[in-house]
Design a protein around this motif. Structure first.
Motif, short mmCIF file in Angstrom:
data_model
loop_
_atom_site.label_atom_id
_atom_site.label_comp_id
_atom_site.label_asym_id
_atom_site.label_seq_id
_atom_site.Cartn_x
_atom_site.Cartn_y
_atom_site.Cartn_z
N ASP A 56 5.46 -21.54 10.41
CA ASP A 56 5.28 -21.66 11.58
C ASP A 56 5.03 -20.14 12.17
OD1 ASP A 56 5.78 -24.35 12.46
OD2 ASP A 56 7.72 -24.02 11.24
N GLY A 57 4.88 -19.09 11.54
CA GLY A 57 4.75 -17.73 11.96
C GLY A 57 4.87 -16.81 10.96
N PHE A 58 3.92 -15.65 11.08
CA PHE A 58 4.04 -14.61 10.05
C PHE A 58 4.21 -13.08 10.70
CE2 PHE A 58 1.87 -17.73 7.68
CZ PHE A 58 2.29 -17.29 6.19
N THR A 59 4.67 -12.19 9.97
CA THR A 59 4.86 -10.71 10.25
C THR A 59 3.82 -10.21 9.21
OG1 THR A 59 6.06 -8.82 10.75
CG2 THR A 59 7.04 -10.60 9.03
N PHE A 60 3.13 -9.04 9.54
CA PHE A 60 2.59 -8.20 8.68
C PHE A 60 3.15 -6.72 8.59
CE2 PHE A 60 -0.25 -11.25 11.05
CZ PHE A 60 -0.62 -12.15 9.89
N GLN A 61 4.33 -6.69 9.18
CA GLN A 61 4.86 -5.32 9.09
C GLN A 61 5.13 -4.94 7.48
OE1 GLN A 61 9.30 -3.67 10.62
NE2 GLN A 61 7.99 -4.71 12.19
N ALA A 62 5.54 -6.02 6.63
CA ALA A 62 5.81 -5.34 5.36
C ALA A 62 4.75 -4.75 4.58
CB ALA A 62 6.31 -6.72 4.43
N ALA A 63 4.93 -3.68 4.10
CA ALA A 63 3.83 -2.95 3.19
C ALA A 63 3.58 -3.31 1.77
CB ALA A 63 3.84 -1.31 3.51
N GLY A 64 3.44 -4.41 1.53
CA GLY A 64 3.24 -5.07 0.26
C GLY A 64 4.17 -6.33 -0.25
N GLY A 65 4.04 -6.53 -1.46
CA GLY A 65 4.88 -7.62 -1.96
C GLY A 65 6.41 -7.56 -2.01
N ALA A 66 6.54 -6.39 -2.61
CA ALA A 66 8.20 -6.08 -2.71
C ALA A 66 8.67 -5.91 -1.24
CB ALA A 66 8.36 -4.62 -3.62
N ASP A 67 8.05 -5.32 -0.38
CA ASP A 67 8.43 -5.29 1.19
C ASP A 67 8.71 -6.40 1.57
OD1 ASP A 67 9.08 -2.58 1.64
OD2 ASP A 67 7.65 -2.41 3.11
N ALA A 68 7.81 -7.59 1.33
CA ALA A 68 7.89 -8.98 1.92
C ALA A 68 8.94 -9.74 1.26
CB ALA A 68 6.65 -9.68 1.69
N ALA A 69 9.11 -9.34 -0.02
CA ALA A 69 10.39 -9.89 -0.88
C ALA A 69 11.71 -9.39 -0.17
CB ALA A 69 10.42 -9.78 -2.20
N TYR A 70 11.61 -8.11 0.11
CA TYR A 70 13.05 -7.72 0.63
C TYR A 70 13.01 -8.09 2.10
CZ TYR A 70 16.08 -4.23 2.75
OH TYR A 70 17.07 -3.47 3.34
N THR A 71 11.87 -8.43 2.85
CA THR A 71 11.98 -9.07 4.31
C THR A 71 12.87 -10.42 4.15
OG1 THR A 71 10.09 -7.81 4.88
CG2 THR A 71 10.53 -9.95 6.30
N HIS A 72 12.30 -11.01 3.07
CA HIS A 72 12.96 -12.46 2.98
C HIS A 72 14.40 -12.25 2.57
CE1 HIS A 72 13.71 -16.60 2.49
NE2 HIS A 72 14.21 -16.37 1.42
N ALA A 73 14.81 -11.44 1.94
CA ALA A 73 16.16 -11.10 1.55
C ALA A 73 17.01 -10.74 2.99
CB ALA A 73 16.41 -9.90 0.49
N CYS A 74 16.38 -10.00 3.60
CA CYS A 74 17.03 -9.54 4.99
C CYS A 74 17.20 -10.75 6.09
CB CYS A 74 16.42 -8.44 5.68
SG CYS A 74 16.40 -6.89 4.76
N VAL A 75 16.05 -11.44 6.06
CA VAL A 75 16.08 -12.58 6.80
C VAL A 75 17.09 -13.62 6.46
CG1 VAL A 75 14.51 -14.67 7.39
CG2 VAL A 75 13.54 -12.67 7.56
N THR A 76 17.38 -13.86 5.00
CA THR A 76 18.26 -14.74 4.57
C THR A 76 19.63 -14.12 4.89
OG1 THR A 76 16.95 -15.19 2.61
CG2 THR A 76 19.36 -15.57 2.37
#
Length: 510
Positions: free
Chosen positions: A132-152
């Motif tokens: 339902d929506g995306f953010t492009f702030q994460a600077a790579g795959g590890a950043d995106a995985a960290y984003t999910h850990a923070c969202v969780t």
């Protein structure tokens, strides 16, 4: 089979070139004294340590360095990195003044074109994922995985379950950024082992689930090319246990247009724009891990996010439940520009065709590789077709000859082939290598790559010292791997290098 001879220039480092007074360009002196504009504490007390060179000498120096680099000049089936062709138009647009001179703090009203592209690409990824929506702030795959850990973490805190649900489940073959970022965000990590078919069993997952489960973080297919056909059941079990399910889509290239993460039940996913979507793989440089999620998790996204309102675009900073920022400003939006161009150029049909070609190329390559003595396949008893890449191993060759995958990779460069990617840690396959043809490389390229590997494996038996001492046609035979580990030897500035070199010479004189 022909070998190649890489260019070899006796090229000093740039700081050792030039002479005092040489200039590439001479700037006019300011019409008035501007020194008062710089705070006293920020003013230089000495000139910067920069080489004094003409433009011609500078250009020649860097051309010489570029000629000594083999990368992507030959065939580079660098697995998990999806070394995809980066369209020149995307490179040109990403560097245009309208993009390069944009400032992330300028008013929204002056960034309407850029924000429109970000919003429209968000819609493309929603279509590919069902999110339902995306953010492009994460600077790579590890950043995106960290984003999910923070969202969780934010989602659990809002539910009052953060203290209870402190475990994130992953597998031994998931990308290491999943357990690493989960641990960084304060979670305990539960790692499932692979079984004979190449993925953990449902029973192992059930045993790991509990009222402590916060999330599942998994990639599918994994780097062995194995797609877990039970993934929808996995996600349902995690959801029943009260956790979130995150889809690491780093290996999306082989399933593009064929599956949608949300339809499999996932709450969130990420895409590698600098790989799958035609952006440059910067080797730790420019990258974007596009993170998308369900409507339930949208309030927790890093801020700001781009929203469309009354036909205009703006950055929404007013998000009370946001996890904050995972990096500065808006992220690497020049990579988003490239990914948007690639996606529009490919179209939905082209994206699906690219996935089909990637899977076809991989399985064609597998037939050739398994015919080479000394090559083994991960999960050899598995009967399902592999996806866009497969992990192989040179364990049998190492046992027979003493020559391992690193030596083989070094020797392959003598034939104009980039050394292959090996494996993420831990090595669950002895002497691993992971080629990925994707949709980029032709049948002739794949044939050449396989023929070179076969030739080097043959050399390992007939002349092992030739392989052991490779490469033989590169400007640098072997890099001193101990230097980067010795703080007395490496330096990040020229002045530090001179200081440390002087100290070593002084010690040697004593």
């Amino acid at each position: 089979m022909k070998t190649i001879q890489q260019a070899k220039w006796h090229e000093p480092v740039v700081m050792e070139l030039g002479a005092p007074g040489r200039r590439g360009i001479v700037f006019p002196k300011p019409e008035s004294d501007t020194s008062a504009l710089v705070p006293k504490g920020m003013r230089r007390t000495r000139k910067p340590a920069l080489p004094e060179m003409t433009e011609h000498d500078t250009l020649r120096h860097y051309l010489h360095l570029s000629q000594q680099v083999l990368g992507m000049m030959g065939v580079s089936l660098f697995g998990t990195c999806t070394m995809k062709y980066n369209p020149r138009l995307g490179e040109a647009l990403g560097l245009r003044p309208q993009m390069a001179e944009m400032h992330p703090l300028q008013p929204d009203s002056t960034m309407q074109g850029l924000l429109e592209i970000v919003h429209n690409f968000d819609l493309i990824l929603r279509e590919l994922s069902g999110m339902d929506g995306f953010t492009f702030q994460a600077a790579g795959g590890a950043d995106a995985a960290y984003t999910h850990a923070c969202v969780t973490r934010g989602w659990l805190a809002a539910k009052g379950e953060l203290e209870q649900r402190n475990e994130i489940i992953t597998s031994i073959q998931a990308h290491p950024c999943n357990p690493a970022t989960a641990a960084t965000a304060g979670f305990k990590v539960v790692t499932l082992m692979l079984e004979e078919n190449g993925y953990p069993s449902i029973e192992a997952l059930k045993a790991a689930l509990s009222n402590r489960t916060a999330a599942l973080m998994i990639n599918n297919p994994d780097d062995m090319g194995v797609y877990n056909p039970q993934i929808a059941e996995w996600v349902a079990l995690v959801k029943q246990a009260g956790g979130l399910a995150f889809y690491d889509h780093a290996n999306f290239n082989g399933v593009m247009g064929r599956i949608r993460a949300r339809e499999l039940g996932f709450d969130a996913c990420m895409f590698m724009l600098h790989k799958t979507f035609g952006g440059p793989k910067g080797g730790g440089g420019p990258a974007v891990g596009a993170y998308g999620c369900s409507a339930e998790l949208l309030p927790f996204l890093p801020k700001p996010v781009v929203v469309k309102q009354d036909g205009r675009y703006r950055l929404d900073h007013d998000r009370a439940q946001s996890v904050g920022k995972v990096r500065e400003f808006l992220g690497n939006l020049h990579i988003v520009m490239r990914a948007y161009l690639w996606s529009r150029g490919m179209g939905a049909d082209g994206i699906r065709e690219a996935a089909d070609l990637a899977v076809l190329a991989n399985n064609y390559m597998e037939k050739k590789l398994l015919a080479i003595p000394g090559v083994a396949r991960s999960n050899p008893n598995g009967t399902a077709w592999r996806m866009e890449m497969t992990r192989y191993g040179l364990g049998p060759l190492k046992e027979e000859t003493g020559i391992g995958v690193v030596e083989v990779g070094n020797r392959m460069t003598d034939y104009g082939i980039d050394a292959p990617w090996l494996s993420h840690e831990p090595w669950v396959v002895p002497e691993p290598f992971t080629p990925e043809a994707g949709e980029l490389w032709s049948k002739e390229d794949i044939d050449l790559w396989c023929d070179v590997l076969a030739k080097v494996c043959e050399e390992a038996r007939s002349n092992p010292d030739l392989v052991r001492t490779a490469p033989h046609h590169a400007p640098i035979g072997r890099v001193d791997s101990e230097a980067p580990e010795d703080p007395a030897r490496w330096a990040t500035t020229w002045r530090a290098h001179l200081r440390k070199r002087a100290a070593r010479l002084s010690q040697a004189a004593e």
